[in-house]
Each structure stands twice: as structure tokens, then as C-alpha cells.
Design a protein around this motif. Structure first.
Motif, short mmCIF file in Angstrom:
data_model
loop_
_atom_site.label_atom_id
_atom_site.label_comp_id
_atom_site.label_asym_id
_atom_site.label_seq_id
_atom_site.Cartn_x
_atom_site.Cartn_y
_atom_site.Cartn_z
N TYR A 191 -14.52 -145.15 41.01
CA TYR A 191 -16.24 -145.89 41.79
C TYR A 191 -17.13 -145.24 41.13
CZ TYR A 191 -11.81 -146.86 45.51
OH TYR A 191 -10.52 -147.15 45.76
N SER A 192 -17.94 -146.60 41.43
CA SER A 192 -19.21 -145.58 41.15
C SER A 192 -20.24 -145.51 42.04
CB SER A 192 -19.83 -147.13 41.39
OG SER A 192 -20.15 -147.57 42.98
N LEU A 193 -21.13 -143.89 41.72
CA LEU A 193 -21.82 -143.69 42.58
C LEU A 193 -22.10 -143.86 43.86
CD1 LEU A 193 -23.93 -141.68 39.65
CD2 LEU A 193 -21.82 -140.89 40.91
N GLU A 194 -22.45 -144.88 43.89
CA GLU A 194 -23.01 -146.10 44.60
C GLU A 194 -22.00 -145.54 46.36
OE1 GLU A 194 -24.07 -146.93 42.38
OE2 GLU A 194 -25.47 -146.69 42.14
N GLU A 195 -21.21 -146.36 45.93
CA GLU A 195 -19.55 -146.72 47.22
C GLU A 195 -18.82 -145.41 47.14
OE1 GLU A 195 -17.38 -150.08 44.82
OE2 GLU A 195 -17.19 -148.01 43.73
N VAL A 196 -18.91 -144.02 46.71
CA VAL A 196 -17.75 -142.90 46.54
C VAL A 196 -19.68 -142.08 47.54
CG1 VAL A 196 -18.02 -140.46 45.52
CG2 VAL A 196 -17.35 -141.92 44.74
N GLU A 197 -20.91 -142.38 47.09
CA GLU A 197 -21.54 -141.91 48.21
C GLU A 197 -21.38 -142.29 49.57
OE1 GLU A 197 -25.91 -139.60 49.50
OE2 GLU A 197 -25.43 -140.25 47.44
N ASP A 198 -20.93 -143.83 49.57
CA ASP A 198 -21.34 -144.57 50.84
C ASP A 198 -19.53 -143.20 51.35
OD1 ASP A 198 -21.24 -146.63 53.33
OD2 ASP A 198 -19.15 -147.21 51.78
N MET A 199 -18.72 -143.45 50.66
CA MET A 199 -17.86 -142.49 51.41
C MET A 199 -17.37 -141.66 51.91
SD MET A 199 -14.41 -143.59 47.90
CE MET A 199 -14.60 -145.12 47.52
N MET A 200 -18.52 -140.44 51.65
CA MET A 200 -19.16 -139.41 51.79
C MET A 200 -19.80 -139.42 53.09
SD MET A 200 -16.64 -137.26 49.59
CE MET A 200 -17.82 -136.26 49.35
N THR A 201 -20.48 -140.37 52.97
CA THR A 201 -21.54 -140.30 54.27
C THR A 201 -21.89 -141.18 55.00
OG1 THR A 201 -23.02 -142.26 53.29
CG2 THR A 201 -23.61 -138.95 52.37
N SER A 202 -21.04 -142.22 55.17
CA SER A 202 -20.91 -143.40 55.83
C SER A 202 -19.21 -143.26 57.11
CB SER A 202 -19.95 -144.45 55.68
OG SER A 202 -19.99 -145.07 56.14
N ASP A 203 -20.32 -143.28 58.32
CA ASP A 203 -19.20 -142.71 59.55
C ASP A 203 -18.60 -143.88 59.98
OD1 ASP A 203 -21.39 -141.38 60.73
OD2 ASP A 203 -22.66 -142.25 62.12
N GLU A 204 -18.45 -144.80 59.15
CA GLU A 204 -16.78 -145.46 58.65
C GLU A 204 -16.13 -144.66 58.46
OE1 GLU A 204 -17.61 -149.35 57.39
OE2 GLU A 204 -19.51 -149.69 58.89
N TRP A 205 -15.73 -143.77 57.26
CA TRP A 205 -15.05 -143.66 56.34
C TRP A 205 -14.18 -141.90 57.36
CZ3 TRP A 205 -12.86 -144.51 52.01
CH2 TRP A 205 -13.02 -145.97 51.45
N THR A 206 -13.60 -141.64 57.09
CA THR A 206 -12.96 -140.19 57.97
C THR A 206 -12.90 -139.49 56.07
OG1 THR A 206 -11.42 -140.94 59.58
CG2 THR A 206 -10.91 -138.92 59.26
N ARG A 207 -12.61 -137.94 56.75
CA ARG A 207 -12.75 -137.38 55.05
C ARG A 207 -12.43 -136.05 55.66
NH1 ARG A 207 -17.36 -140.13 55.73
NH2 ARG A 207 -18.85 -138.77 57.14
N ALA A 208 -11.27 -135.74 55.16
CA ALA A 208 -9.85 -134.55 55.65
C ALA A 208 -9.88 -134.10 54.29
CB ALA A 208 -8.69 -135.38 55.70
N THR A 209 -9.36 -132.28 54.74
CA THR A 209 -9.02 -131.39 53.87
C THR A 209 -7.77 -130.53 54.19
OG1 THR A 209 -9.62 -130.27 51.57
CG2 THR A 209 -10.71 -130.19 54.01
#
Length: 128
Positions: free
Chosen positions: A91-109
């Protein structure tokens, strides 16, 4: 002036072009992306990543025709592109930035007790 503006944007960004997970695919470092569920999964070696990648494959509609301990010659579920998973490196940097910061995305580990993880790594890698 254009270069100065690009540098200013990069300095203020969470995601940078030098981030190892964005430069190229690395099975141990590159987060998995499930766009349909707006899920970004960061896997860690020796903490259930095989089972998590199998789950991600199923969520993407792939069938698993192997057991946890009998992977095919293609190295499923870890080896890209055979595993069919999407990674942030695609993905582009802008798309990854959105994935990492948007409240619409869930990040899990998922993490594991450090002693058990170290022992598991040792037992897997030790000479026999």
C-alpha cells in the motif's frame, strides 16, 4: 519549495518511507491487512502467528488444505505470495497512515509470555 513541503509532511507522519515494514515484505515484520474488516494485524514470531495467518487466510476466503504441522512445499501460511495475504508493504504511505491512525480501522497484535517464547525459539532453532 515542493521538496521542503514533502519533508515537512514526512516529519509529521506516523508512517515513514524508511519503516522496515513498508520497504518490502518481511514475514516477521509486515502487518497483514484485511480491508473488508478494516483490520490491521501485526504478528509476532513464536506467538501463534501460524494460526493467526491461517485465520486471516480463511477470513479472506482461502481454503486451508494443510494442517498446522504439515505445510505444503510453498510454505503456507507464512510465505508470500503463496499465502494470498495482503500486507502493508503493498500500500502507499498515505493508505498505511490511514490504516494506522483512523478510528475506522482496528489494529491488533498478540503477545506471549517472554520466557515461554524464548524457550520455544530455542527449542525450534537448537542444533539436534
Amino acid at each position: 519549495n515542493k521538496i521542503a513541503n514533502e519533508r515537512a509532511i514526512n516529519i509529521n507522519s506516523l508512517v515513514r518511507p524508511t519503516d522496515a515494514s513498508l520497504m518490502k515484505y518481511n514475514e516477521a515484520r509486515t502487518p497483514i491487512v484485511l480491508e473488508k474488516y478494516k483490520l490491521l494485524l501485526i504478528t509476532n514470531p513464536k506467538s501463534g502467528s501460524t494460526v493467526l495467518k491461517q485465520l486471516m487466510r480463511r477470513m479472506m476466503g482461502h481454503e486451508d488444505d494443510y494442517s498446522v504441522h504439515e505445510w505444503g512445499a510453498d510454505g503456507l501460511p507464512h510465505k508470500y505470495p503463496a499465502n494470498g495475504l495482503n500486507y502493508t508493504a503493498h500500500y502507499s504511505l498515505e493508505e498505511v497512515e490511514d490504516m494506522m491512525t483512523s478510528d475506522e480501522w482496528t489494529r491488533a497484535t498478540f503477545v506471549r509470555d517472554p520466557k515461554g517464547r524464548a524457550l520455544s525459539s530455542y527449542l525450534m532453532l537448537r542444533p539436534t
